[in-house]
Design an enzyme around this catalytic site. Structure first.
Site, PDB file in Angstrom:
ATOM      1  N   LEU A  29       0.860  -1.198   0.000  1.00  0.00           N
ATOM      2  CA  LEU A  29       0.000   0.000   0.000  1.00  0.00           C
ATOM      3  C   LEU A  29       0.883   1.231   0.000  1.00  0.00           C
ATOM      4  CD1 LEU A  29      -2.883   0.834   2.476  1.00  0.00           C
ATOM      5  CD2 LEU A  29      -0.777   2.171   2.569  1.00  0.00           C
ATOM      6  N   ARG A  33       1.427  15.107 -11.705  1.00  0.00           N
ATOM      7  CA  ARG A  33       0.516  14.039 -11.246  1.00  0.00           C
ATOM      8  C   ARG A  33      -0.308  14.407 -10.014  1.00  0.00           C
ATOM      9  NH1 ARG A  33       5.605  11.770 -10.994  1.00  0.00           N
ATOM     10  NH2 ARG A  33       6.640  11.866  -8.971  1.00  0.00           N
ATOM     11  N   ASP A  37      -0.041   5.677  -1.136  1.00  0.00           N
ATOM     12  CA  ASP A  37      -0.914   6.829  -0.852  1.00  0.00           C
ATOM     13  C   ASP A  37      -2.403   6.503  -0.705  1.00  0.00           C
ATOM     14  OD1 ASP A  37       1.498   7.623  -1.888  1.00  0.00           O
ATOM     15  OD2 ASP A  37       0.665   8.777  -3.526  1.00  0.00           O
ATOM     16  N   TYR A  81      -1.939   5.843 -11.002  1.00  0.00           N
ATOM     17  CA  TYR A  81      -1.312   6.564  -9.891  1.00  0.00           C
ATOM     18  C   TYR A  81      -2.344   7.377  -9.100  1.00  0.00           C
ATOM     19  CZ  TYR A  81       3.646   5.542 -10.861  1.00  0.00           C
ATOM     20  OH  TYR A  81       4.873   4.945 -10.982  1.00  0.00           O
ATOM     21  N   GLU A 108       4.631  16.511  -4.780  1.00  0.00           N
ATOM     22  CA  GLU A 108       3.663  15.447  -5.035  1.00  0.00           C
ATOM     23  C   GLU A 108       2.395  15.684  -4.205  1.00  0.00           C
ATOM     24  OE1 GLU A 108       5.985  11.791  -4.198  1.00  0.00           O
ATOM     25  OE2 GLU A 108       6.015  11.497  -6.363  1.00  0.00           O
TER      26      GLU A 108
END
Ligand code: FRU
Length: 443
Positions: free
Chosen positions: A18, A148, A20, A80, A201
């Site tokens: 696992l 992203r 995010d 993602y 991010e």
């Protein structure tokens, strides 16, 4: 009891990897937590999917298996991170389709594609066709291929999206887009800070009491003695100040959502990529968990405090009083809460907590138990109170009502822990676990 390291208070996959939290939302009477998931590799090898849990009360969860798989040319190397937003009777999911083309590329300026992909779902489980909304050619010219992690919100009848990015001259930034209908997006502006990392991010824009805060997970910050102690950081801007969400070893890429009662809730990945320390569960077939959900509260000092959800009090079982300077034997998982009333410290075989010269320190004493985690420090002008959630293989430590938080994994062999407590009077509760059952969906 021998510890099997299976978390009792934290969501984790039974197998695989696992990272995010994704798509956090409340939709048609249920909370949905999706997450970056590699069902077949506890080391995160292979293309990322979205795993999925749902719950009607944040305590009893159903694992619904894999919700999104990378199965189209625009996400062929991974579905993602991304978000979910409810509009009408539909949960709209936005995520990054990661594409890595074969060839001799640096994968920063060439060879990688990052597509914003939209999926609609009427029940959180069955997904519509994928629709590509933005491609690299839609991002500003000075962006590298690294763009992203869309997060979408609604404001005055219009929709907004923030994306994390890296510029061609290695500067972290976010990109803002706007849309009237969730499908057609127009670039509005970029935002950055000088000298603040090469990549940002998992951005999020959090509104609390009419103020907006940008949260990011920046990479490439200079490490300090008391700040940015981990390889990558995570925090929010309060004006020019960047306040870290968490000072422990294991916290990254958080996301927020709004509960039906208006509470803003944050959940992080209780882990980070590219770390030198280890998690022994990987050899057992799974790795990493999410943090407990935390309510965000804007306090008078202008900072956002994090409070464990009130729902967690339902897990409290036997309670014992703790007197200053006492020794206690406690079974994991437990909650310890108390006021500081002298020279504070808590010691066990494997870790120690202390406060001296305005610095709070978590120190691991046994590198085998901590998987190589050493110590983390955080400045606090006063230490007034502490609340600890100790799970079978993690600690979440809330200082001064959640002004500062420290989250770390650790792997004690036994679930019974001896604590020597000084300078604190309070309570310790044995805790029941959250319940996670398996849904009918396939893995
Ligand atoms: C953060 C992150 C995101 C990306 C995802 C891939 O941990 O690198 O930027 O979307 O993980 O799993």
């Amino acid at each position: 009891m021998k510890n099997d390291f299976r978390q009792k208070l934290h969501l984790e996959p039974t197998k695989g990897w696992l990272n995010d939290p994704n798509g956090l939302s409340f939709f048609k009477g249920k909370y949905h937590i999706y997450f970056q998931y590699c069902p077949d590799s506890p080391y995160g090898n292979g293309n990322k999917c979205w795993g999925h849990w749902e719950s009607s009360d944040l305590i009893n969860w159903v694992f619904c298996g894999t919700a999104i798989r990378p199965d189209c040319p625009e996400d062929k190397n991974g579905a993602y991170s991304g978000c979910g937003i409810v509009s009408g009777d539909t949960l709209h999911i936005f995520y990054t389709g990661n594409v890595k083309n074969d060839g001799d590329y640096d994968y920063i300026t060439a060879g990688r594609e990052a597509n914003v992909i939209h999926i609609a779902t009427k029940d959180g489980r069955n997904m519509s066709e994928k629709r590509v909304l933005l491609r690299n050619s839609d991002y500003p010219k000075n962006c590298s291929c690294h763009v992203r992690d869309p997060k979408v919100w609604e404001e005055n009848g219009k929709f907004y999206m923030v994306l994390g990015a890296r510029t061609l001259d290695d500067k972290g930034c976010v990109l803002y887009y706007a849309s009237p209908d969730l499908l057609n997006w127009t670039f509005e502006k970029a935002e950055s800070r000088d000298g603040f990392g090469y990549m940002w991010e998992c951005p999020d824009v959090i509104e609390l009491c009419g103020n907006k805060y940008l949260s990011i997970s920046p990479q490439g910050l200079a490490h300090g003695e008391l700040s940015h102690q981990n390889i990558y950081s995570s925090g929010y801007f309060k004006g020019d100040e960047f306040i870290e969400w968490d000072y422990g070893f294991d916290f990254y890429a958080p996301q927020t959502f709004t509960a039906p009662d208006g509470r803003k809730i944050i959940i992080g990945w209780m882990g980070i990529g590219d770390i030198p320390y280890t998690n022994p569960t990987a050899e057992l077939g799974w790795q990493h968990c999410l943090t407990m959900p935390r309510e965000l509260v804007l306090k008078k000092d202008g900072e956002i405090y994090q409070k464990p959800l009130s729902e967690l009090q339902l897990l409290r079982r036997e309670c014992r009083e703790i007197e200053a300077n006492s020794s206690i034997s406690a079974e994991l998982p437990f909650e310890l809460t108390g006021k500081i009333c002298g020279d504070f410290s808590i010691k066990s075989n494997s870790f120690s907590l202390s406060y001296e010269d305005s610095i709070f320190t978590l120190e691991f004493l046994d590198m085998k138990v901590s998987g190589g985690r050493t110590s983390r420090r955080v400045r606090l002008e006063n230490l007034d109170e502490i609340r600890i959630f100790a799970d079978t293989s993690s600690l979440e430590i809330y200082l001064n009502g959640g002004k500062r938080v420290i989250s770390s994994r650790f792997y004690p062999e036994d679930t019974e822990i001896e604590l020597l407590v000084c300078g604190l009077s309070g309570k310790i509760y044995r805790l029941d676990g959250i319940k996670v059952t398996k849904g009918t969906e396939n893995e």
